[in-house]
Design an enzyme around this catalytic site. Structure first.
Site, mmCIF file in Angstrom:
data_model
loop_
_atom_site.group_PDB
_atom_site.id
_atom_site.type_symbol
_atom_site.label_atom_id
_atom_site.label_comp_id
_atom_site.label_asym_id
_atom_site.label_seq_id
_atom_site.Cartn_x
_atom_site.Cartn_y
_atom_site.Cartn_z
ATOM 1 N N GLU A 36 70.923 44.497 65.421
ATOM 2 C CA GLU A 36 70.941 44.837 66.498
ATOM 3 C C GLU A 36 71.588 46.634 65.567
ATOM 4 O O GLU A 36 72.579 46.617 65.191
ATOM 5 C CB GLU A 36 71.377 44.630 66.710
ATOM 6 N N CYS A 37 70.540 48.051 65.297
ATOM 7 C CA CYS A 37 71.158 49.473 65.130
ATOM 8 C C CYS A 37 71.983 49.220 63.505
ATOM 9 O O CYS A 37 71.668 49.348 63.471
ATOM 10 C CB CYS A 37 72.257 49.651 66.010
ATOM 11 N N GLY A 38 73.725 49.161 63.517
ATOM 12 C CA GLY A 38 73.896 49.101 62.456
ATOM 13 C C GLY A 38 73.398 47.981 61.594
ATOM 14 O O GLY A 38 73.480 47.944 60.462
ATOM 15 N N MET A 81 70.392 48.341 60.153
ATOM 16 C CA MET A 81 71.014 49.315 58.887
ATOM 17 C C MET A 81 70.773 47.957 57.610
ATOM 18 O O MET A 81 70.530 48.716 56.447
ATOM 19 C CB MET A 81 71.926 50.045 59.248
ATOM 20 N N THR A 113 66.711 45.900 65.707
ATOM 21 C CA THR A 113 66.550 47.130 66.163
ATOM 22 C C THR A 113 67.150 47.958 65.778
ATOM 23 O O THR A 113 68.452 47.573 66.060
ATOM 24 C CB THR A 113 66.296 46.186 68.153
#
Length: 438
Positions: free
Chosen positions: A327-329, A332, A427
């Site tokens: 998720e998010c970080g 990435m 995501t």
């Protein structure tokens, strides 16, 4: 179920000092020997960790946009055994989103009304005196159904300033619960996403102790206790079920943003949560059924993550046969590369083709609703999810298939669709719940 009374610490806007009041009050009540249950109204990721440090008890988000009545009941029931609930609002008291969600617009006022918690309004009175009462009265009367305990005057310049401001509040029929003198040292360190994380604060314990002392000197703690009311948790509802039986959960300064109600739901249902630290170059438990990389600040630790060979090898081995989600970080970190604010490119896990840049900053903020095209651990294709996105990173490349059709709170499409490849998915939004879990 809990019938503990509670209060809502809110304010006319962000930046008025409500977090300082919240943390000082939590610690003061705990120091008095009370069992205090903290909550956060809205989708904030950072404040609950500060609440835990102040109260010694895990804090949970209550979100009337993302959550239906059942989930709100189940989260409110986490106050079982507490003597008082203290909730911190988000933004201003009546600030929410444009469209109605599962139970409302996501405002702190809705949370206060639903739970029966009277509002303590923290009012920044700098630059005004009696006029502050007119604004506070407007908040009191905007929705007369919202229970109201009184006001705490913040950033008071002098005894005369306090007298004049309190006189205005008295004329407006508003109870003054305290008056806090202006002090420049009573601020928490911040950076691009707001407050730094609790784990990164150089001396969090000393700071919270200072807030508690400051509140005792200038606020009527007993009056706040007496003002607490509540309806208790309603019947029915459950926390979200676990997406797997054995979940390897990344937990360190780079990966720390998982909603507390999710992890509590996993554990309550008997799942085993196996923490590990990518920053310490730890691999996920080889016996895990699922690896979950939460959001956080990988852009601040990109060099260390790029050099964490044990972590990356273990992650890749797991992804050959079992699911990995970020998720998010965390999303990435699963990608091919991350470009930091200096423009330096760092190789990430390479399980997805995603390339993100923190050098090319763009603010992404808001609720998200998603319909899955492909499985996300614990959720089948077609599932409707609710979440929240908050970051500054820009997608430079996303060659993999989109994971979901994603929209904002109004349903307008957003380009951050997430992506998947094999057993790996990610995501940019942080999952709060699936609609069927409401």
């Amino acid at each position: 179920m809990s019938d503990a009374p509670g209060i809502m610490i809110s304010a006319p806007s962000s930046g008025t000092g409500k977090t300082t009041v919240m943390l000082g009050l939590l610690r003061a009540l705990a120091d008095d020997g009370m069992r205090v249950q903290p909550f956060k109204s809205g989708p904030d990721y950072i404040d609950p960790a500060f609440h835990l440090a102040a109260a010694g008890r895990a804090s949970f988000n209550l979100d009337t946009w993302a959550m239906g009545d059942g989930l709100l009941n189940a989260i409110a029931a986490q106050a079982k055994g507490a003597e008082i609930c203290v909730a911190e609002g988000s933004m201003g008291l009546y600030d929410g989103v444009a469209t109605r969600g599962q139970s409302g617009f996501g405002t702190s006022a809705e949370t206060a009304l639903r739970m029966g918690w009277p509002v303590v309004l923290v009012v920044d009175v700098s630059g005004q005196a009696q006029s502050a009462a007119a604004a506070a009265l407007g908040f009191r009367m905007y929705n007369p159904d919202v229970p109201f305990a009184g006001v705490i005057l913040n950033r008071v310049a002098s005894p005369r300033h306090e007298r004049l401001t309190a006189l205005g509040m008295e004329k407006a029929g508003l109870t003054v619960l305290g008056a806090l003198p202006r002090r420049g040292d009573l601020t928490l360190p911040e950076r691009h996403l707001g407050l730094i994380q609790a784990v990164e604060h150089p001396d969090l314990e000393a700071a919270i102790t200072g807030y508690a002392t400051f509140l005792r000197e200038h606020v009527d703690i007993d009056a706040i206790k007496s003002a607490a009311r509540g309806k208790g948790a309603g019947q029915g509802g459950r926390l979200p079920p676990p997406p797997a039986q054995r979940i390897a959960l990344a937990q360190d300064a780079a990966f720390s943003f998982t909603y507390p109600h999710l992890v509590e739901g996993w554990r309550a249902a008997g799942a085993e949560v196996l923490p590990f630290s990518p920053l310490a170059d730890e691999a996920p438990d080889p016996g895990a059924d699922l690896v979950w990389l939460p959001g956080g600040y990988p852009e601040l630790h990109a060099g260390r993550l790029a050099a964490a060979n044990t972590f990356r090898t273990g992650l890749r081995h797991h992804a050959e046969t079992r699911p990995v989600h970020g998720e998010c970080g965390g999303y990435m970190a699963l990608g091919a590369a991350l470009i930091d604010k200096e423009g330096q490119r760092h190789a990430m896990a390479g399980l997805l083709g995603l390339v993100t840049s923190y050098e090319k900053r763009k603010f992404h903020l808001g609720y998200r609703q998603a319909v899955l095209h492909a499985p996300l651990p614990g959720h089948a294709p077609g599932a409707r999810l609710r979440g929240h996105e908050y970051h500054y990173s820009t997608i430079l490349e996303q060659p993999d298939a989109p994971l979901a059709a994603v929209g904002d709170a109004d349903g307008n499409p957003v380009p951050e669709t997430g992506s998947y490849r094999g057993h790996v998915s990610g995501t940019f939004f942080h999952l709060i719940t699936a609609e069927e879990e409401a």
